[in-house]
Design a protein around this motif. Sequence first.
Motif, PDB file in Angstrom:
ATOM      1  N   LEU A 458      15.775  -0.763  16.592  1.00 30.52           N
ATOM      2  CA  LEU A 458      15.383  -0.175  17.875  1.00 30.52           C
ATOM      3  C   LEU A 458      14.590  -1.176  18.697  1.00 30.52           C
ATOM      4  O   LEU A 458      14.784  -1.318  19.897  1.00 30.52           O
ATOM      5  N   GLU A 460      14.651  -4.392  18.323  1.00 26.56           N
ATOM      6  CA  GLU A 460      15.550  -5.494  18.698  1.00 26.56           C
ATOM      7  C   GLU A 460      16.439  -5.093  19.866  1.00 26.56           C
ATOM      8  O   GLU A 460      16.694  -5.891  20.773  1.00 26.56           O
ATOM      9  N   ALA A 461      16.899  -3.826  19.835  1.00 27.96           N
ATOM     10  CA  ALA A 461      17.733  -3.353  20.937  1.00 27.96           C
ATOM     11  C   ALA A 461      16.962  -3.467  22.244  1.00 27.96           C
ATOM     12  O   ALA A 461      17.481  -3.952  23.254  1.00 27.96           O
ATOM     13  N   ALA A 462      15.685  -3.043  22.205  1.00 27.09           N
ATOM     14  CA  ALA A 462      14.877  -3.105  23.422  1.00 27.09           C
ATOM     15  C   ALA A 462      14.746  -4.545  23.913  1.00 27.09           C
ATOM     16  O   ALA A 462      14.853  -4.823  25.111  1.00 27.09           O
ATOM     17  N   ARG A 463      14.568  -5.478  22.975  1.00 28.92           N
ATOM     18  CA  ARG A 463      14.425  -6.881  23.371  1.00 28.92           C
ATOM     19  C   ARG A 463      15.717  -7.409  23.957  1.00 28.92           C
ATOM     20  O   ARG A 463      15.731  -8.071  24.992  1.00 28.92           O
ATOM     21  N   SER A 464      16.847  -7.110  23.291  1.00 30.44           N
ATOM     22  CA  SER A 464      18.111  -7.689  23.774  1.00 30.44           C
ATOM     23  C   SER A 464      18.529  -7.060  25.100  1.00 30.44           C
ATOM     24  O   SER A 464      19.329  -7.626  25.832  1.00 30.44           O
ATOM     25  N   LEU A 465      17.987  -5.877  25.417  1.00 26.54           N
ATOM     26  CA  LEU A 465      18.303  -5.267  26.709  1.00 26.54           C
ATOM     27  C   LEU A 465      17.430  -5.844  27.810  1.00 26.54           C
ATOM     28  O   LEU A 465      17.446  -5.361  28.932  1.00 26.54           O
ATOM     29  N   GLY A 466      16.638  -6.844  27.469  1.00 29.56           N
ATOM     30  CA  GLY A 466      15.869  -7.531  28.498  1.00 29.56           C
ATOM     31  C   GLY A 466      14.415  -7.131  28.548  1.00 29.56           C
ATOM     32  O   GLY A 466      13.690  -7.549  29.444  1.00 29.56           O
ATOM     33  N   GLY A 467      13.972  -6.271  27.589  1.00 28.10           N
ATOM     34  CA  GLY A 467      12.570  -5.878  27.591  1.00 28.10           C
ATOM     35  C   GLY A 467      11.716  -6.957  26.965  1.00 28.10           C
ATOM     36  O   GLY A 467      12.072  -7.506  25.933  1.00 28.10           O
ATOM     37  N   THR A 468      10.569  -7.262  27.587  1.00 28.94           N
ATOM     38  CA  THR A 468       9.660  -8.226  26.971  1.00 28.94           C
ATOM     39  C   THR A 468       9.006  -7.553  25.773  1.00 28.94           C
ATOM     40  O   THR A 468       9.172  -6.357  25.551  1.00 28.94           O
ATOM     41  N   TRP A 469       8.220  -8.323  25.014  1.00 31.20           N
ATOM     42  CA  TRP A 469       7.565  -7.751  23.839  1.00 31.20           C
ATOM     43  C   TRP A 469       6.672  -6.575  24.224  1.00 31.20           C
ATOM     44  O   TRP A 469       6.723  -5.508  23.636  1.00 31.20           O
ATOM     45  N   TYR A 471       6.787  -4.725  26.880  1.00 31.11           N
ATOM     46  CA  TYR A 471       7.594  -3.617  27.372  1.00 31.11           C
ATOM     47  C   TYR A 471       8.191  -2.830  26.213  1.00 31.11           C
ATOM     48  O   TYR A 471       8.162  -1.601  26.201  1.00 31.11           O
ATOM     49  N   SER A 472       8.706  -3.536  25.208  1.00 35.05           N
ATOM     50  CA  SER A 472       9.336  -2.819  24.102  1.00 35.05           C
ATOM     51  C   SER A 472       8.294  -2.105  23.249  1.00 35.05           C
ATOM     52  O   SER A 472       8.554  -1.040  22.711  1.00 35.05           O
TER      53      SER A 472
ATOM     54  N   PHE B  52      17.389 -12.882  17.512  1.00 32.12           N
ATOM     55  CA  PHE B  52      16.449 -12.184  16.642  1.00 32.12           C
ATOM     56  C   PHE B  52      15.961 -13.090  15.516  1.00 32.12           C
ATOM     57  O   PHE B  52      15.021 -12.760  14.812  1.00 32.12           O
ATOM     58  N   PRO B  72      15.040 -13.099  22.861  1.00 32.74           N
ATOM     59  CA  PRO B  72      16.219 -12.254  23.063  1.00 32.74           C
ATOM     60  C   PRO B  72      16.315 -11.673  24.471  1.00 32.74           C
ATOM     61  O   PRO B  72      17.425 -11.552  25.015  1.00 32.74           O
ATOM     62  N   GLU B  73      15.146 -11.322  25.045  1.00 31.14           N
ATOM     63  CA  GLU B  73      15.211 -10.640  26.346  1.00 31.14           C
ATOM     64  C   GLU B  73      15.669 -11.546  27.479  1.00 31.14           C
ATOM     65  O   GLU B  73      15.973 -11.088  28.561  1.00 31.14           O
ATOM     66  N   VAL B  77      22.372 -11.106  26.239  1.00 34.20           N
ATOM     67  CA  VAL B  77      23.356 -10.830  25.201  1.00 34.20           C
ATOM     68  C   VAL B  77      23.249  -9.350  24.869  1.00 34.20           C
ATOM     69  O   VAL B  77      22.198  -8.878  24.476  1.00 34.20           O
ATOM     70  N   PHE B  81      24.442  -2.188  17.719  1.00 37.89           N
ATOM     71  CA  PHE B  81      24.024  -2.288  16.326  1.00 37.89           C
ATOM     72  C   PHE B  81      24.882  -1.404  15.438  1.00 37.89           C
ATOM     73  O   PHE B  81      25.454  -0.419  15.880  1.00 37.89           O
ATOM     74  N   ALA B  85      21.182   2.138  16.878  1.00 40.02           N
ATOM     75  CA  ALA B  85      19.808   1.940  17.353  1.00 40.02           C
ATOM     76  C   ALA B  85      19.564   2.575  18.707  1.00 40.02           C
ATOM     77  O   ALA B  85      18.935   1.991  19.578  1.00 40.02           O
ATOM     78  N   PHE B  87      17.576   4.944  21.130  1.00 35.12           N
ATOM     79  CA  PHE B  87      16.174   5.361  21.114  1.00 35.12           C
ATOM     80  C   PHE B  87      16.118   6.877  20.990  1.00 35.12           C
ATOM     81  O   PHE B  87      16.527   7.588  21.905  1.00 35.12           O
ATOM     82  N   PHE B  98      17.842   1.827  29.993  1.00 31.70           N
ATOM     83  CA  PHE B  98      16.666   1.120  29.481  1.00 31.70           C
ATOM     84  C   PHE B  98      16.582  -0.320  29.977  1.00 31.70           C
ATOM     85  O   PHE B  98      15.552  -0.771  30.471  1.00 31.70           O
ATOM     86  N   ALA B 102      13.904  -2.120  32.520  1.00 29.01           N
ATOM     87  CA  ALA B 102      13.128  -3.287  32.090  1.00 29.01           C
ATOM     88  C   ALA B 102      13.257  -4.409  33.106  1.00 29.01           C
ATOM     89  O   ALA B 102      12.335  -5.172  33.336  1.00 29.01           O
ATOM     90  N   ILE B 150      24.021  -3.809  31.356  1.00 24.46           N
ATOM     91  CA  ILE B 150      23.218  -4.939  31.849  1.00 24.46           C
ATOM     92  C   ILE B 150      24.098  -6.149  32.166  1.00 24.46           C
ATOM     93  O   ILE B 150      23.591  -7.218  32.469  1.00 24.46           O
TER      94      ILE B 150
END
Lengths: 561, 362
Positions: A458, A460-469, A471-472, B52, B72-73, B77, B81, B85, B87, B98, B102, B150
């Motif tokens: 979860l 990681e998903a937030a990070r890969s969607l562009g959220g900073t640390w 933010y996630s 990651f 990653p952000e 990419v 998952f 994953a 939310f 989401f 962001a 995105i």
Amino acid sequence: MSSPVRRPFTTAFHALILVLLLWLVLYPNAYILVQSFIGAGALTFAHYIEFFGSASEREALWNSLWISGWSVVLSGLIGVPLAFLFYRFDFPGRKVFAALASLPVLLPPLVGVISFLFLYGESGILSRSLQRWFGLREPLFSFRGAGAILFVHAYTMYVYFYMFVSAGLKRLDYTLVEAARSLGASSSRAFLRVTLPQLAPSLVGASLLTFMTSMASFSAPYIFGGGIRVLSLQIYNSKLNGDLEMAMVETVILASSSILVLLLLQRYEGTSKYRSTTKGARQPVTLVSHPLKRLLAGGAGIVTVAFLLLPHLTLFLISFAKDGTWTMEILPPRYTIENYARLLSDSSFLEPILNSLQMAALATSANFVFALVAAYLIVRQQVRGRALLGSLILLPWALPGTVLGLSLASTFNQNSLWQGRILLVGTYWLLPLAYFIRHMPVVVRAVQASFEQFDPALEEAARSLGGTWIYSVRRVVLPMVLPGALAGSLLAFVTALGEFVTSIVIYTIHNRPISIEILAQLRQFNFGSAAAYSVFLIFLIGATFVVSQKYLSDIGDGAVS
Amino acid sequence: MPYLELRNLTQQFGSQKALDGLNLSIEKGELVSLLGPSGCGKTTTIRLIAGFLEPTAGTVWIDGRDVTPLPPERRRVGIVFQSYALFPHLNVFDNVGFGLRAAKVPRRQIESRVHRALELVNLPNEANRAVFELSGGEQQRVAIARAVVIEPQILLLDEPLSNLDASLRQRTRQQLRELITSLQTTTVFVTHDQEEAFALSDRIALLSKGRCQQFGTARDLYDHPANEFVARFIGRANVFTLPFAAVGGDCLCLAWPSGRELRLRKPADSARFHIQAGQSCKLLLRPEKIGFEERAGTIRLFSARLLSYRFAGAWSEWEAEGEGVRLWIAHSGASPTSDGPLAVGMTKDLWVRVEDFQVLDV
């Protein structure tokens, strides 16, 4: 597999948490340990020689040990059959009984003990009724000494067995029993060879926990001991008498026996995990269908629950007794609501309540923040030295309340910055600090469990969607662990509200908590006021639980996928 | 220039090398599968692409840019998952939106883009539902919508079908292929199921022990496996290890364990093999290339006794033994041959075309 992806501040947080733990948890205890070996400025075993040379000290150690051993046996004899009765058989009212059987958890230690005093004590309701019934001049039994302590322990600590074993029964993979039966085992053989070994972890866990709690138990020997010596009480008395060296030795011996048990517990948890490999079937609950047996099971349930509720009801009744009127009668002769009215209107009566609320809130807020950071570091970051962090956090759990009180009082009794000591004794702050340390393990464990439950993907998903640390953390991590963190904090909060054992060692007149006030009222024979405080405390605790259960189940629904 | 490029990617976990110098070049818009048994490093690879994990060595390039140092952000990419994953505390709309929130996309735009994404995955009316109310297939589509909304440069899917039951998997596979083709996004799948890899991708990178064993189309991998691992992993394979009976000339002379000779034409690329007497040669022969009857261009291999039989729909598989080796034969159509039905225990002549033998290794 967790993924440490360049999360900022990790090192800073890690250092901060570690420093706090070393300073507040390890240091005071290490200080006591070292001091117990120092006499006249030199290394010495003199204090220990004195301890083991003294008959009364040896007696205290021996009493603590055998009382704890018997507490385990008696608690098990009550808790295990109850768990089987309520989780293996179905009869009218089963669910209500099952819930009520864990009720003594709600009773803060001191409150439990004084409710027994009102019920079974020399001038207690039950004792006097029996005395009157049989027309005796003296009470039928004297509720004092080891017997009384054991009675209180069995009453309050059977809950560990009850909860551990019922959880074990719920987890039990019934296909194993079916397999045993199909291989030709009789039902009793299947029980002995398959069911019981599967329950072994629950039984061992509950036994060790009961043993540890009994060793630490203070309220029951304090009120009912009648002069019997036990270690936890010796510490308190030695400190009162100004014999700090002896108090330290007693502390070290009590703490090390508790830590030893904790280590055994952890070791046992580590080696024998009966995890089913597959999803097994649940044990079907046997419906008791024979009318007589139904009556019997239901009757047993009612009797048990009535017995369990009796102390609460007694407290409730006595809380309406007019102070100073109840002397020789079975029941208080005159009733009033004055006790409650005074609690809320008279500022000197209200003060202890406000003190407790304020200190519990302070300590719990700190617990909440600390636990979030610590659990995140331990579970998600897999930081180096996780094992050390984990054991330091667990340490206060193994330390009896008197031990914690004494070690804090001995360490933070002067301003000496280069030694890491500041003057807190005699100030308001030592007690909230003690609450914070005492309840740290509970809250961290709860948050840790929430972190372990939620899928690292979860984040990681937030990070890969562009959220900073940040933010996630804000939008995913916090919402996910909040229910667990709140539940743990509320538990800490209500425990802090009724805390007695540490409080009696280090309270000051500026922060007298409820439990100390109850004791003071009792000493002045203001039974009504003491009971009113107790009922109020139970009410606060109950209300907190009910509200939190409702609130947590609301947000909990959203968190379970 | 390749769009996604992995250069010498190495990932070490403790003493274990999960990935050992992986090189892979993927073109823009291509659909590539990372295929391999569990523990081969395929999940590690996409976690490295997503950012990651930090590689022990090597670099990841997207669109000509080295993204290895980026978190990653900042990689754009999108990843679906294995567990999806989603939310659990957010509804479908907020899950899909989401990434846009962001990125501080204006509210209006978020709405229209989320709705377009949900339409794309055929869930136009589910925006306000809680994710745990959805079926497994619906959850997967929400996860895809969330990843593609995105507009990622690369789309990664980790075992996208493994959480669905068998019957749903077949249907979803086709829909997934169509959906991803319509997106025209460069896509990397991870799967351990070769059928899934065949159905979903343009090219397959077959991984084992942290290395890429072969990268090519499904047909390449099947017809021209680079080594024994590839031959055995893709489809069924008879692999024989036979010693050379003689060296030299145009002929590859090998010996069966019984001593009988097998003469093959030297492969065109035989220069890569150093053929020496006393060594042995690994040969691949696919089960469906073996017949029970003589046809044009076939030679008699040897006669073999039929040991066992397995019915598999359009095919039947026979296990046979002859000249000291065991082999599988895939026999299509009705089972009778010109001299009656086949049965276990019979001894039959086997016929092959010499060019169907492939030299895997020497």
